[in-house]
Write a protein that holds these residues in place. Structure first.
Motif, mmCIF file in Angstrom:
data_model
loop_
_atom_site.group_PDB
_atom_site.id
_atom_site.type_symbol
_atom_site.label_atom_id
_atom_site.label_comp_id
_atom_site.label_asym_id
_atom_site.label_seq_id
_atom_site.Cartn_x
_atom_site.Cartn_y
_atom_site.Cartn_z
ATOM 1 N N LEU A 91 60.279 41.229 -59.920
ATOM 2 C CA LEU A 91 60.478 42.504 -59.228
ATOM 3 C C LEU A 91 60.493 42.307 -57.719
ATOM 4 N N VAL A 92 59.608 41.465 -57.221
ATOM 5 C CA VAL A 92 59.576 41.183 -55.784
ATOM 6 C C VAL A 92 60.864 40.484 -55.354
ATOM 7 N N LEU A 93 61.326 39.526 -56.150
ATOM 8 C CA LEU A 93 62.558 38.813 -55.811
ATOM 9 C C LEU A 93 63.771 39.745 -55.827
ATOM 10 N N ALA A 94 63.784 40.696 -56.739
ATOM 11 C CA ALA A 94 64.879 41.667 -56.749
ATOM 12 C C ALA A 94 64.891 42.460 -55.453
ATOM 13 N N VAL A 95 63.708 42.820 -54.958
ATOM 14 C CA VAL A 95 63.615 43.563 -53.695
ATOM 15 C C VAL A 95 64.111 42.713 -52.529
ATOM 16 N N THR A 96 63.702 41.448 -52.466
ATOM 17 C CA THR A 96 64.120 40.600 -51.349
ATOM 18 C C THR A 96 65.631 40.367 -51.365
ATOM 19 N N ASP A 97 66.206 40.190 -52.546
ATOM 20 C CA ASP A 97 67.641 39.930 -52.611
ATOM 21 C C ASP A 97 68.451 41.177 -52.293
ATOM 22 N N LEU A 98 67.995 42.329 -52.761
ATOM 23 C CA LEU A 98 68.689 43.575 -52.454
ATOM 24 C C LEU A 98 68.524 43.979 -50.991
ATOM 25 N N SER A 99 67.407 43.592 -50.385
ATOM 26 C CA SER A 99 67.131 43.986 -49.005
ATOM 27 C C SER A 99 67.744 43.038 -47.986
ATOM 28 N N ALA A 100 67.774 41.741 -48.297
ATOM 29 C CA ALA A 100 68.181 40.766 -47.287
ATOM 30 C C ALA A 100 69.007 39.624 -47.843
ATOM 31 N N LEU A 101 69.501 39.737 -49.071
ATOM 32 C CA LEU A 101 70.279 38.667 -49.685
ATOM 33 C C LEU A 101 69.539 37.329 -49.618
ATOM 34 N N ARG A 102 68.255 37.383 -49.913
ATOM 35 C CA ARG A 102 67.434 36.173 -49.866
ATOM 36 C C ARG A 102 66.533 36.093 -51.091
ATOM 37 N N LEU A 103 66.335 34.858 -51.568
ATOM 38 C CA LEU A 103 65.399 34.564 -52.644
ATOM 39 C C LEU A 103 64.442 33.502 -52.112
#
Length: 237
Positions: free
Chosen positions: A101-113
């Motif tokens: 869930l945290v990784l989904a937020v980072t990728d949707l927010s900043a295109l980063r994993l």
């Protein structure tokens, strides 16, 4: 698993979703750093505004809504409890889902994993599931799990190296980390988990193009599709 236990697990998922947004935003510095212009998956350039999303239950900001992620977390946890509630590996799967869930937020927010979060996914599955397999007397599942890592890593790495494919190496590492729990769940889950992310991403792109929300050259996160495909494989098999 009883209905009360499933409901309690879903509540835990909602809490994990609520916590995922601030943790994810902090991990990629959203809200603190200067706006950046995305030039590709996982890369950005300073000087231009990000796309704006509503993070909280009200008010615009960068990233998905906090309430939305809470609902997603409840669904993810609840479905895993229904589908895998009788398995001793459920706690490890829930831990992987929480970091997902945290990784989904980072990728949707900043295109980063971020690597530390991907590493947490690998540790959650790589430590919790082997211990579960040994305690349950099923060491053979570890062989399939390792094969899952190899197939996921090799397949996604090959795709990332193909010309014109917008697949970042963060996506490759995430797919490899999730290959372990997919393999641990068995061959049907592994096959489905390798196929579904591409189907989900393709359908999403077609819908967004048809709605005029993106252009053909718009960089899009692929991590959420990998995570969603893995979750569906765990629930459906």
């Amino acid at each position: 698993m009883s209905a009360v236990t499933v409901a309690g697990t879903a509540v835990l998922g909602a809490l994990a979703g609520l916590a995922a947004v601030p943790i994810g935003r902090r991990a990629v510095g959203v809200g603190r750093a200067a706006p950046r212009r995305f030039t590709g998956v996982g890369r950005a350039e300073a000087g231009a505004p990000r796309a704006r999303w509503a993070v909280g239950c009200g008010g615009p900001a960068v990233g998905p809504r906090r309430c939305t992620v809470a609902v997603v977390g409840a669904v993810v946890y609840g479905a895993l409890a229904v589908a895998r509630g009788d398995e001793p590996g459920l706690p490890a799967l829930l831990l992987v889902a929480a970091v997902g869930l945290v990784l989904a937020v980072t990728d949707l927010s900043a295109l980063r994993l971020p690597d530390p979060l991907v590493g947490a996914v690998a540790l959650g599955g790589g430590l919790g599931l082997p211990a579960t397999a040994l305690v349950a007397g099923e060491p053979g599942r570890l062989t399939t799990a390792l094969v899952g890592v190899g197939l996921s890593l090799g397949g996604y790495l090959l795709l990332a190296l193909l010309p014109g494919v917008r697949l970042g190496f963060g996506d490759v590492k995430l797919a490899a980390a999730l290959g372990f729990p997919l393999g641990w769940l068995g061959w049907p889950a592994l096959r489905l988990g390798l196929f579904l992310p591409h189907l989900l991403a393709g359908v999403t792109v077609l819908v967004l193009l048809a709605a005029g929300r993106i252009r053909r050259d718009t960089p899009l996160p692929f991590g959420p599709a990998i995570l969603a495909g893995t979750w569906l494989a765990a629930v459906l098999t």
